[in-house]
Enzyme design. Structure first.
Site, PDB file in Angstrom:
ATOM      1  N   HIS A 276     -19.712 133.699  20.577  1.00 44.88           N
ATOM      2  CA  HIS A 276     -19.682 133.586  19.115  1.00 44.88           C
ATOM      3  C   HIS A 276     -20.298 134.814  18.483  1.00 44.88           C
ATOM      4  O   HIS A 276     -21.310 135.345  18.943  1.00 44.88           O
ATOM      5  CB  HIS A 276     -20.302 132.276  18.633  1.00 44.88           C
ATOM      6  CG  HIS A 276     -21.791 132.176  18.668  1.00 44.88           C
ATOM      7  ND1 HIS A 276     -22.601 132.608  17.640  1.00 44.88           N
ATOM      8  CD2 HIS A 276     -22.624 131.639  19.583  1.00 44.88           C
ATOM      9  CE1 HIS A 276     -23.874 132.340  17.918  1.00 44.88           C
ATOM     10  NE2 HIS A 276     -23.915 131.756  19.101  1.00 44.88           N
ATOM     11  N   GLU A 324     -19.743 129.377  14.716  1.00 42.75           N
ATOM     12  CA  GLU A 324     -20.335 128.574  15.796  1.00 42.75           C
ATOM     13  C   GLU A 324     -21.600 127.883  15.322  1.00 42.75           C
ATOM     14  O   GLU A 324     -21.866 126.722  15.677  1.00 42.75           O
ATOM     15  CB  GLU A 324     -20.635 129.466  17.012  1.00 42.75           C
ATOM     16  CG  GLU A 324     -21.077 128.711  18.264  1.00 42.75           C
ATOM     17  CD  GLU A 324     -22.586 128.527  18.392  1.00 42.75           C
ATOM     18  OE1 GLU A 324     -23.023 127.902  19.374  1.00 42.75           O
ATOM     19  OE2 GLU A 324     -23.331 129.003  17.508  1.00 42.75           O
TER      20      GLU A 324
END
Length: 515
Positions: A276, A324
């Site tokens: 992420h 995320e």
């Protein structure tokens, strides 16, 4: 976490030594050339760029902010220069940030300010009222998480007085469930305190998963216990003020960055190597997860520079996930966007989330579930055990210890394992506390978090361990190339596909929302 013993059979690794593993038919792949090319200097070049981006954008690279947009543009430029076919996958998500620092003021019986943090997706509010302990609180805490406080509607005393504030202990259900139950029961604000085990005693932060309609804040175990003890000594005597000021934008735009190598010789098989790209709003996220993003970006560049992309068995797709930190939203959007035919082409997912923790441990995702042998649901989908072995065998070959970390749904492998795609990866530790045994094995300091700056403004370029980046970066490069060049598959008979089967506890419990 407990170390695990591997099974007694053996295969030959690229280093020419025999290592214990299961009888998987993964090809012997020499990864030395790529590992030599993937350097800490190269990783840190990208990390410094992420730090400069944060410095120029209010200290954050959170999805939905200019800092994230600049980070994505940087990654796109580097990947296109390396020769990858790159696209931005746009999606909208519920953005959240604090507009003002939260306040938790105990008014009676003690007048004091308590350190607190706003839960992601808390509503704004200013509530003064009685603090009501909610059923299921376990004090002293058990050795393993067990508190079900606030997990059932019946935990909440009925007909609370106006402006009552629910005091709930962290435990076995999600923060979202606790706050939703409190709201339904008529409570005007929520305080959730940490549960009390090692690694679960500091100031509590987290996400509620979806926007809520009451203010919700977290506190440490010690502060929660103090409020609870005062109430037990004189029920109804504890009053407090909870203040939050937040912004929620339900339709904020952000992107995933997806970069494809040329297709491999084996048709219809793609390895998704992901990390992420976003930080939390509170800081620049140079370890969480600049370290994972910078590492796979360096791997992508060197894979192309060494011309491995011209002789792959399997296509490699590098994915830089957005949002995320708002509950795996980017990787979930990506998986949800794929047809069944497209999902079937994903051979495996490798995930790298935090590879440079200052007080690190070499954690490997527990593909075979052997770290929790009493719970079969902690294993990954078929093939995940073989991916785990790629990492553990590599570390063994270098004389480096490693240990398993559970598939608990806290990172972007979650949406993949939920649909039966084999997964694996590495993790250097977050807010958990390093044990004395781990300090003896890996160095560092026992009794201190793996990353003291986890989800904080101090997660800067100075919050990295270059030794961790070197060791875990090499292992990430090794696993990527092994899967990309192996002519045989992940399964015991050497085959390359397995029927999708949801075995993950994360799939059943709700990914990162789990407390």
């Amino acid at each position: 976490m407990r170390k695990i013993a591997l099974a007694a059979t053996s295969i030959v690794l690229s280093v020419g030594l025999f290592w214990p593993t299961q009888a998987f038919a993964i090809d012997n792949v020499n990864t030395k050339k790529l590992r030599k090319a993937v350097t800490v200097s190269g990783i840190l070049q990208h990390e410094r760029a992420f730090q400069r981006i944060a410095n120029n954008n209010d200290g954050t690279r959170a999805s939905g902010t200019p800092g994230y947009t600049a980070s994505a543009n940087y990654v796109v430029k580097k990947l296109r220069k390396a020769g990858y076919k790159v696209k931005k996958q746009s999606f909208t998500f519920p953005f959240f940030r604090d507009l003002e620092d939260p306040i938790l003021q105990e008014l009676t019986p003690t007048n004091q300010t308590i350190e607190t943090a706003t839960f992601t997706y808390s509503d704004s509010g200013d509530v003064t009222g009685t603090v009501v302990p909610i059923g299921g609180i376990v004090i002293p805490p058990t050795p393993e998480p067990s508190s079900a406080s606030g997990c059932q509607a019946s935990d909440f005393p009925a007909d609370p007085a106006a402006n009552s504030i629910a005091l709930i202990q962290r435990g076995t259900c999600t923060f979202e469930e606790k706050v939703a139950n409190a709201t339904e029961a008529g409570y005007a604000a929520v305080i959730i305190f940490n549960e009390g085990q090692p690694g679960r005693d500091e100031l509590l932060t987290g996400t509620l998963g979806t926007p809520q309609t009451v203010p919700a804040v977290g506190i440490s175990f010690a502060d929660g216990k103090s409020l609870y003890d005062e109430d037990q000594a004189d029920p109804g005597s504890v009053t407090a003020r909870v203040f939050t000021s937040t912004e929620i934008d339900l339709n904020r735009k952000t992107v995933n960055v997806i970069a494809d190598s040329p297709k491999g010789k084996i048709k219809g098989q793609t390895i998704v190597v992901g990390a992420h790209l976003d930080s939390v709003p509170a800081g620049p996220g140079i370890n969480d997860n600049g370290s994972g993003s910078a590492t796979i970006l360096e791997i992508a560049e060197q894979l192309a520079a060494l011309k491995y992309t011209k002789k792959l068995q399997r296509q490699v797709r590098f994915a830089f996930w957005g949002a995320e930190e708002f509950n795996l939203l980017g990787s979930q959007h990506y998986v949800d966007s794929l047809s069944q035919t497209q999902l079937d082409k994903i051979y495996a997912n490798l995930n790298f989330d935090m590879l440079g923790s200052p007080n690190y441990v070499r954690f490997v995702y527990d593909g075979d579930g052997s770290a929790t042998p009493d719970d079969d649901e902690d294993a990954g989908p078929p093939g995940s055990d073989a991916i785990e072995d790629i990492f553990t065998n590599y570390f063994d070959s270098k004389g480096l210890a490693s240990e398993p970390t559970a598939f608990d749904g806290r990172s972007d492998y979650g949406p993949f394992i939920a649909v039966g795609i084999p997964a694996g990866g590495l993790f250097s530790g977050a807010e958990g506390i390093k044990t004395a045994e781990e300090a003896a094995t890996y160095g560092g300091t026992a009794g201190v978090a793996y990353d003291k700056c986890y989800h904080q403004a101090c997660d800067t370029i100075n919050n990295l361990n270059s030794k961790a980046l070197s060791e875990l970066g090499d292992a990430a490069a090794h696993a990527t190339l092994t899967l990309a060049l192996s002519k045989t598959g992940l399964y015991p008979d050497g085959s390359r596909h397995a029927q999708a089967k949801v075995t993950s506890k994360a799939a059943k419990k709700g990914f990162k929302l789990a407390s």
